[in-house]
Design an enzyme around this catalytic site. Structure first.
Site, PDB file in Angstrom:
ATOM      1  N   LYS A 268       9.782  -9.998  13.229  1.00  0.00           N
ATOM      2  CA  LYS A 268      10.643  -8.141  13.705  1.00  0.00           C
ATOM      3  C   LYS A 268       9.524  -7.463  12.820  1.00  0.00           C
ATOM      4  CE  LYS A 268      15.276  -7.816  13.380  1.00  0.00           C
ATOM      5  NZ  LYS A 268      15.963  -7.713  14.328  1.00  0.00           N
ATOM      6  N   ARG A 342      24.712 -14.466  16.503  1.00  0.00           N
ATOM      7  CA  ARG A 342      25.422 -15.147  17.238  1.00  0.00           C
ATOM      8  C   ARG A 342      25.515 -16.962  17.168  1.00  0.00           C
ATOM      9  NH1 ARG A 342      22.410 -13.836  22.568  1.00  0.00           N
ATOM     10  NH2 ARG A 342      22.030 -11.989  21.198  1.00  0.00           N
TER      11      ARG A 342
HETATM   12  N1  BES Z   1      20.522  -8.021  13.439  1.00  0.00           N
HETATM   13  C1  BES Z   1      19.835  -7.845  14.581  1.00  0.00           C
HETATM   14  C2  BES Z   1      20.326  -6.266  15.403  1.00  0.00           C
HETATM   15  C3  BES Z   1      20.350  -5.031  14.675  1.00  0.00           C
HETATM   16  C4  BES Z   1      19.042  -4.215  15.338  1.00  0.00           C
HETATM   17  C5  BES Z   1      21.112  -4.331  13.975  1.00  0.00           C
HETATM   18  C6  BES Z   1      19.152  -2.465  14.847  1.00  0.00           C
HETATM   19  C7  BES Z   1      21.305  -3.318  13.540  1.00  0.00           C
HETATM   20  C8  BES Z   1      20.193  -2.352  14.166  1.00  0.00           C
HETATM   21  C9  BES Z   1      20.051  -9.026  15.598  1.00  0.00           C
HETATM   22  O1  BES Z   1      19.984 -10.121  14.799  1.00  0.00           O
HETATM   23  C10 BES Z   1      19.008  -9.125  16.831  1.00  0.00           C
HETATM   24  O2  BES Z   1      17.975  -9.142  15.778  1.00  0.00           O
HETATM   25  N2  BES Z   1      19.257  -8.436  18.145  1.00  0.00           N
HETATM   26  C11 BES Z   1      17.728  -9.051  19.243  1.00  0.00           C
HETATM   27  C12 BES Z   1      18.620  -9.918  20.096  1.00  0.00           C
HETATM   28  C13 BES Z   1      17.399 -10.076  20.630  1.00  0.00           C
HETATM   29  C14 BES Z   1      16.786 -10.846  19.773  1.00  0.00           C
HETATM   30  C15 BES Z   1      17.738 -10.804  22.168  1.00  0.00           C
HETATM   31  C16 BES Z   1      17.829  -7.443  19.556  1.00  0.00           C
HETATM   32  O3  BES Z   1      18.953  -6.566  19.342  1.00  0.00           O
HETATM   33  O4  BES Z   1      16.273  -6.898  19.609  1.00  0.00           O
HETATM   34 MN    MN Z   2      18.300 -10.613  14.719  1.00  0.00          MN
END
Ligand code: BES
Ligand code: MN
Ligand code: ZN
Length: 492
Positions: A268, A342
């Site tokens: 990230k 997931r």
């Molecule tokens: N933990 C994150 C989702 C999240 C984002 C929670 C902001 C709380 C605040 C999750 O694991 C994630 O990174 N999801 C990605 C999925 C994508 C790579 C398909 C996302 O939402 O960007």
């Molecule tokens: Mn994630």
């Protein structure tokens, strides 16, 4: 850690109003009428209450609001709060008024003069929920005075004391969730998380911690693939509350417990990454619900399972393009290591169904940023394969004033999860990101299993104060799930 207020119930007494130290609260009605206690406070302050009731400011006031007067002449108290509430409030009205009082942070103690008012346990719940702070890592000022209790002066103190038992079990479950969610990831490692859950055996919960060798044996490769880049070992914790009938199938709650989500190799951006300490929010809610059920000795069978992992980049981390096999047997091509939630949930959900044959399955996860784009911080996303089961949850969430909004599922979205080399891939692309995530999970739900997926990424932790919580972890979902269990899974 948890700064839960102490509550006491005392027989109602008008004479206590003048003497009470700390903070005093009395009630007025939305149409500007004083009860006995308010009249006494008015007399002691030589008309301060009446002057407010007759002011232009009062005309704009809504039920549930609180006006605080500092250092009122004629009272020993350092402040007098006037609580606007109808004589027979709805539960949520009383809770909101309590939250408004809790916000005042009467550190030196609060004396509430209830008279014979109903719903004062709900008021207390509001106080307890809102008067929360996460001070675990703040050095207290050297001269800090000890916190005073909240004393409810009521004409039926014994009945109120009994009603408080239940609501304080609810408040404690919420506070437990908030403490877990607020805790930084260097403190709340997978090991520390499991230890805190194991600590709940003292409440009568059965707690089992499954370590990596056992998870390996069970075939939970998708879960293990998420944690394999971290120095913290992956764990699954099973919490059981068997308060119901001997043969009644349990309700299963499954939580995503990513103690920190860097994104892994699909790392990230730096900005805001610190927020990913809350990525165990789903597991936190499951833990809080189990705590509440145990504290109030719920007459229901509920099993809570959490997958605890840390998503880190390292030489042992999963690579984009890796293919792993789930416990179910389906293979997954991991396109993006940041879509890790997931991968954790699918194995724990499968395990929950295989082992416990539950009557219903509810998973909770801070799963997608996309749900925040869709619903903001007001509503969690609700996905379900069963209308009646889903409506039971939505009804409970409405009753507890926790925002929840149903989202669609559908076969057509599965197209986006097709992989060239495996049974599926772990991301479906930008469109409908929350739905494809739910659709992925749906592949791990057995035929005819009533299932609800709650995407709580937007509601688990927020950056501004809410009605019931200061900024940070909210504990969203603990009260709704507790109520759903109370209304649907307990015999009177
Ligand atoms: N933990 C994150 C989702 C999240 C984002 C929670 C902001 C709380 C605040 C999750 O694991 C994630 O990174 N999801 C990605 C999925 C994508 C790579 C398909 C996302 O939402 O960007
Ligand atoms: Mn994630
Ligand atoms: Zn995540």
């Amino acid at each position: 850690m948890t700064r839960l207020t102490d509550f006491a119930c005392e027989p109602f007494s008008l004479d206590a109003i003048a003497q009470a130290t700390g903070h005093v609260a009395v009630f007025v009605t939305p149409d500007g009428r004083m009860d006995q206690a308010a009249r006494r406070a008015d007399r002691l302050t030589r008309g301060a209450v009446r002057r407010w009731l007759e002011s232009d400011g009062f005309a704009k006031v809504k039920p549930g609001e609180v006006k605080t007067l500092a250092y009122p002449a004629g009272l020993a108290a350092e402040a007098l709060s006037l609580v606007v509430l109808p004589p027979r409030p709805q539960p949520i009205e009383a809770r909101k008024a309590g939250a408004a009082l809790g916000k005042v942070k009467a550190r030196l103690g609060l004396s509430v003069f209830c008279g014979g008012r109903p719903r004062m346990a709900q008021l207390a719940l509001g106080i307890a929920l809102r008067d929360y702070g996460f001070d675990a890592h703040k050095t207290p000022p050297a001269d800090q005075k000890p916190r005073g209790p909240v004393t409810l002066f009521h004409s039926a103190p014994d009945d109120l004391r009994e009603a408080l038992q239940t609501v304080l079990a609810m408040a404690e479950g919420v506070a437990f969730t908030r403490d877990l969610v607020n805790e930084p990831a260097n403190v709340l490692t997978t090991t520390e998380f499991a230890a805190r859950l194991a600590g709940m055996t003292s409440l009568g919960l059965k707690v089992e911690v499954l370590d990596e060798p056992e998870l390996e044996k069970l075939g939970m490769r998708t879960l293990l693939s998420v944690g394999q880049g971290s120095a913290s070992p992956s764990k699954v914790v099973v919490m059981r509350w068997d308060g119901g009938g001997k043969d009644a199938a349990p309700l299963a709650l499954v939580g995503k417990g990513v103690v920190f989500d860097t994104g892994g190799i699909s790392i990230k951006p730096a900005a805001g990454m610190e927020d990913m300490t809350m990525d165990m929010g789903g597991a936190g809610v499951v833990a809080g619900v189990m705590r509440t059920l145990a504290l109030r000795k719920a007459r229901a069978n509920v099993v809570g399972l959490v997958g605890l992992v840390e998503n880190m980049p390292s030489g042992t981390a999963t690579r984009p393009g890796d293919v792993v096999k789930s416990m179910k047997g389906d293979t997954v091509e991991i396109i993006n290591t940041d879509a890790e939630g997931r991968l954790v949930l699918c194995d724990v959900m499968w395990y929950a169904q295989e082992r416990f044959k539950p009557a219903g399955l509810i998973d909770l996860a801070t799963l997608t940023g996309a749900i925040i784009i869709g619903l903001g911080h007001e509503n969690a996303g609700v996905f379900s394969n069963d209308d009646a089961f889903c409506e039971a949850f939505l009804k409970a969430a409405r009753a507890e004033d926790e925002g929840a909004w149903r989202m669609p599922l559908g076969k057509a979205y599965d197209e986006m999860l097709k992989s060239r080399i495996a049974d599926m891939k772990n991301v479906g692309g930008r469109p409908a990101g929350s739905i494809t995530a739910a659709q992925f999970l749906g592949r791990f739900v057995k035929d005819d299993m009533p299932w609800i997926h709650l995407d709580i990424a937007g509601v688990a932790s927020v950056t501004s104060d809410t009605t019931y919580a200061p900024k940070g972890a909210t504990g969203w979902g603990v009260l709704a799930l507790n109520r759903m269990i109370q209304d649907g899974y307990e015999d009177a």
